[in-house]
Motif scaffolding. Structure first.
Motif, PDB file in Angstrom:
ATOM      1  N   PRO A  56       0.681  -1.181  -0.112  1.00 57.18           N
ATOM      2  CA  PRO A  56       0.064  -0.147   0.019  1.00 57.18           C
ATOM      3  C   PRO A  56       0.752   1.250   0.186  1.00 57.18           C
ATOM      4  O   PRO A  56       0.501   2.288  -0.416  1.00 57.18           O
ATOM      5  CB  PRO A  56      -0.824  -0.062   1.273  1.00 57.18           C
ATOM      6  N   ALA A  57       2.133   1.190   0.324  1.00 57.66           N
ATOM      7  CA  ALA A  57       3.037   2.459   0.500  1.00 57.66           C
ATOM      8  C   ALA A  57       3.186   2.757  -0.823  1.00 57.66           C
ATOM      9  O   ALA A  57       3.662   4.143  -1.153  1.00 57.66           O
ATOM     10  CB  ALA A  57       4.064   2.228   1.397  1.00 57.66           C
ATOM     11  N   HIS A  58       3.010   1.908  -2.044  1.00 59.15           N
ATOM     12  CA  HIS A  58       3.249   2.325  -3.327  1.00 59.15           C
ATOM     13  C   HIS A  58       1.914   2.212  -4.112  1.00 59.15           C
ATOM     14  O   HIS A  58       1.771   3.017  -5.092  1.00 59.15           O
ATOM     15  CB  HIS A  58       4.460   1.338  -3.793  1.00 59.15           C
ATOM     16  N   SER A  59       1.022   1.222  -3.894  1.00 57.20           N
ATOM     17  CA  SER A  59       0.169   0.878  -4.733  1.00 57.20           C
ATOM     18  C   SER A  59      -1.162   1.603  -4.453  1.00 57.20           C
ATOM     19  O   SER A  59      -2.209   1.616  -5.326  1.00 57.20           O
ATOM     20  CB  SER A  59      -0.388  -0.766  -4.811  1.00 57.20           C
ATOM     21  N   LEU A  60      -1.471   2.260  -3.300  1.00 57.74           N
ATOM     22  CA  LEU A  60      -2.672   3.030  -3.176  1.00 57.74           C
ATOM     23  C   LEU A  60      -2.600   4.421  -3.430  1.00 57.74           C
ATOM     24  O   LEU A  60      -1.558   5.177  -3.373  1.00 57.74           O
ATOM     25  CB  LEU A  60      -2.943   2.852  -1.673  1.00 57.74           C
ATOM     26  N   ALA A  61      -3.468   5.211  -3.722  1.00 56.58           N
ATOM     27  CA  ALA A  61      -3.527   6.703  -3.926  1.00 56.58           C
ATOM     28  C   ALA A  61      -2.992   7.342  -2.836  1.00 56.58           C
ATOM     29  O   ALA A  61      -2.894   6.970  -1.661  1.00 56.58           O
ATOM     30  CB  ALA A  61      -5.042   7.086  -3.905  1.00 56.58           C
ATOM     31  N   ASP A  62      -2.279   8.619  -3.329  1.00 52.53           N
ATOM     32  CA  ASP A  62      -1.649   9.410  -2.346  1.00 52.53           C
ATOM     33  C   ASP A  62      -0.484   8.802  -1.436  1.00 52.53           C
ATOM     34  O   ASP A  62      -0.613   8.534  -0.215  1.00 52.53           O
ATOM     35  CB  ASP A  62      -2.760  10.127  -1.455  1.00 52.53           C
ATOM     36  N   ARG A  67       1.983   6.626   3.571  1.00 50.30           N
ATOM     37  CA  ARG A  67       3.324   6.242   4.227  1.00 50.30           C
ATOM     38  C   ARG A  67       3.223   6.843   5.532  1.00 50.30           C
ATOM     39  O   ARG A  67       3.715   6.109   6.594  1.00 50.30           O
ATOM     40  CB  ARG A  67       4.722   6.577   3.487  1.00 50.30           C
ATOM     41  N   GLU A  68       2.519   7.985   5.759  1.00 50.68           N
ATOM     42  CA  GLU A  68       2.544   8.747   7.002  1.00 50.68           C
ATOM     43  C   GLU A  68       1.567   7.805   7.924  1.00 50.68           C
ATOM     44  O   GLU A  68       1.985   7.658   9.102  1.00 50.68           O
ATOM     45  CB  GLU A  68       1.942  10.152   6.695  1.00 50.68           C
ATOM     46  N   MET A  83      11.425  -7.396   0.233  1.00 50.32           N
ATOM     47  CA  MET A  83      11.346  -6.310   1.170  1.00 50.32           C
ATOM     48  C   MET A  83      10.632  -4.954   0.434  1.00 50.32           C
ATOM     49  O   MET A  83      11.524  -4.227   0.111  1.00 50.32           O
ATOM     50  CB  MET A  83      12.628  -6.093   1.627  1.00 50.32           C
ATOM     51  N   THR A  84       9.396  -5.134   0.479  1.00 51.15           N
ATOM     52  CA  THR A  84       8.836  -3.813  -0.243  1.00 51.15           C
ATOM     53  C   THR A  84       8.809  -2.388   0.265  1.00 51.15           C
ATOM     54  O   THR A  84       9.308  -2.426   1.450  1.00 51.15           O
ATOM     55  CB  THR A  84       7.214  -4.265  -0.600  1.00 51.15           C
ATOM     56  N   GLU A  85       8.456  -1.350  -0.190  1.00 54.55           N
ATOM     57  CA  GLU A  85       8.182  -0.261   0.408  1.00 54.55           C
ATOM     58  C   GLU A  85       7.340  -0.129   1.645  1.00 54.55           C
ATOM     59  O   GLU A  85       7.641   0.554   2.778  1.00 54.55           O
ATOM     60  CB  GLU A  85       7.419   1.014  -0.449  1.00 54.55           C
ATOM     61  N   THR A  86       6.297  -0.920   1.685  1.00 51.17           N
ATOM     62  CA  THR A  86       5.561  -1.139   2.968  1.00 51.17           C
ATOM     63  C   THR A  86       6.302  -1.928   3.991  1.00 51.17           C
ATOM     64  O   THR A  86       6.371  -1.593   5.128  1.00 51.17           O
ATOM     65  CB  THR A  86       4.183  -1.905   2.555  1.00 51.17           C
TER      66      THR A  86
END
Length: 319
Positions: A56-62, A67-68, A83-86
Motif C-alpha cells: 500500500p505504500a506504493h500501490s494506493l492513492a496518495d 506512508r505517513e 522487502m517492499t516499500e511497505t
C-alpha cells in the motif's frame, strides 16, 4: 486493492468503518479510506495492520499520506516474499516462500468471457535450511498462539473418514460453534488440509461447493459432472494440471463506456512502476514513475470507495 477482509462463509450485516463511515462490503473496506482511519485521534481509529502480499505504500492513492499513516500505526506486520516499500518500515516482517516454492492459486481473467482457475504445484524446493512458512501456515500459527482455534479433534476424525463425512461434520460445527465460525479457513487448513496433496487448497473445498451451487450450468459446461457437483469440481481442481476454466457471464463491451469522441484512451500511466530496488552500491533506484505519488485518496466513488484512477486530471508537457 482492499486491505481488510473477513470470511466469505460468515453472513455479514451492513457495517461501516469507524472513522470515515465507509460502507464495508463483503467484509472489505475501500482502500482509499485506510489513511483516514489511522490519521485521527478518534478512539476507534485503526492502530495496527497486518499487510499480506500487498504494497500500500506504493500501490494506493496518495502514497505520501499512506506512508505517513503506516508510520503512525502502533504495530505494522507484513507477510511478503520481498522487502517492499511497505515492509521496510514494518515492526515485523514475516517472509514467505516465493510463488515457485509453494502451492499457489492463479486466476487468468484476461481472456473474458473464459476465466481460468489454476492450482499450481511447487516447482522448486525452498532454500536448504530455510525457515520460510507459506502464508496459510503463518495464519494458522498466529491463530493458535492467540488461542483463537477451538478443539478440532472431531473434525480431524471426520476428515480421516473422507470428505463426505467431513462435509456434514463441518457444517454442523459451523452452525453450533461460534469460535469455529470465526476462523473457518484456518479450521479447514488444520483438519481437511492434511488429507489433501495441497493443504492450502482446503479453503477451495468450500468455495468449489459454493460455485457449483450458484453456477451449476457453467460448471457442467466445463466438463465437470457428478451427483455431488461441488465435490466433483474440487476434485477436478486438485487433479487437473492444466487448470479448470468456465464461463459464468457474458461481459459487456467495456470500451463503449469510454466517454471520448473516438472511444480511445489518450493517456495512461501504468501502475506497478516506480518501485525501489537496490543497485550494486546499495542505493535504491527507481525504475519508471510511481503514479500514486500524484493521485488523491479523495478521488473515489461514494458507494464502495472505488478509486477513480481512470479519471485523474493531468497536464502533459513536452520534455
Amino acid at each position: 486493492m482492499p486491505l481488510v477482509q473477513t470470511s466469505y462463509l460468515r453472513p455479514q450485516k451492513e457495517r461501516f468503518s469507524p472513522v470515515a463511515g465507509a460502507r464495508i462490503i463483503s467484509g472489505l473496506i475501500p482502500s482509499n479510506v485506510v489513511a483516514e482511519e489511522i490519521l485521527t485521534d478518534h478512539p476507534a481509529r485503526y492502530r495496527a495492520m497486518l499487510v499480506e502480499s500487498s504494497n500500500p505504500a506504493h500501490s494506493l492513492a496518495d502514497s505520501p499520506r499512506m506512508r505517513e499513516a503506516l508510520q503512525a500505526l502502533d504495530a505494522l506486520v507484513v507477510i511478503d516474499v520481498a522487502m517492499t516499500e511497505t515492509a521496510r518500515p514494518a515492526d515485523y516482517v514475516l517472509p514467505a516462500p516465493s510463488q515457485f516454492e509453494k502451492w499457489e492459486a492463479t486466476f487468468f481473467n484476461l481472456e473474458a468471457p473464459a476465466n481460468y482457475f489454476h492450482l499450481r504445484r511447487p516447482v522448486l524446493d525452498p532454500p536448504p535450511g530455510s525457515d520460510l512458512l507459506p502464508e496459510p501456515e503463518i495464519h494458522a500459527r498466529l491463530c493458535e498462539a492467540l488461542g483463537a482455534l477451538p478443539d478440532l479433534t472431531a473434525l480431524r476424525q471426520a476428515a480421516a473418514e473422507g470428505r463426505t463425512a467431513f462435509a456434514g461434520a463441518f457444517l454442523t460445527a459451523m452452525a453450533t460453534d461460534p469460535a469455529l465460525a470465526a476462523v473457518p479457513e484456518v479450521a479447514l487448513y488444520r483438519t481437511l488440509g492434511p488429507t489433501l496433496p495441497a493443504p492450502a487448497a482446503a479453503a477451495l473445498w468450500a468455495q468449489a461447493h459454493q460455485v457449483a451451487m450458484r453456477h451449476p450450468d457453467a460448471v457442467r459446461r466445463a466438463g465437470v459432472t457428478g451427483d455431488d457437483l461441488g465435490e466433483a469440481l474440487f476434485e477436478a481442481i486438485l487433479s487437473n494440471p492444466s487448470g479448470i476454466h468456465f464461463t459464468v457471464d457474458e461481459p459487456g463491451d467495456g470500451l463503449r463506456r469510454i466517454g471520448t469522441s473516438d472511444g480511445k484512451i489518450h493517456l495512461a500511466l501504468p501502475n506497478g512502476l516506480g518501485l525501489g530496488y537496490p543497485a550494486e552500491d546499495g542505493v535504491s533506484v527507481l525504475t519508471g514513475a510511481p503514479p500514486n505519488e500524484l493521485t488523491s485518496s479523495d478521488a473515489r466513488d461514494r458507494f464502495a470507495g472505488t478509486p477513480w484512477h481512470k479519471h485523474v486530471p493531468a497536464r502533459v508537457e513536452a520534455v
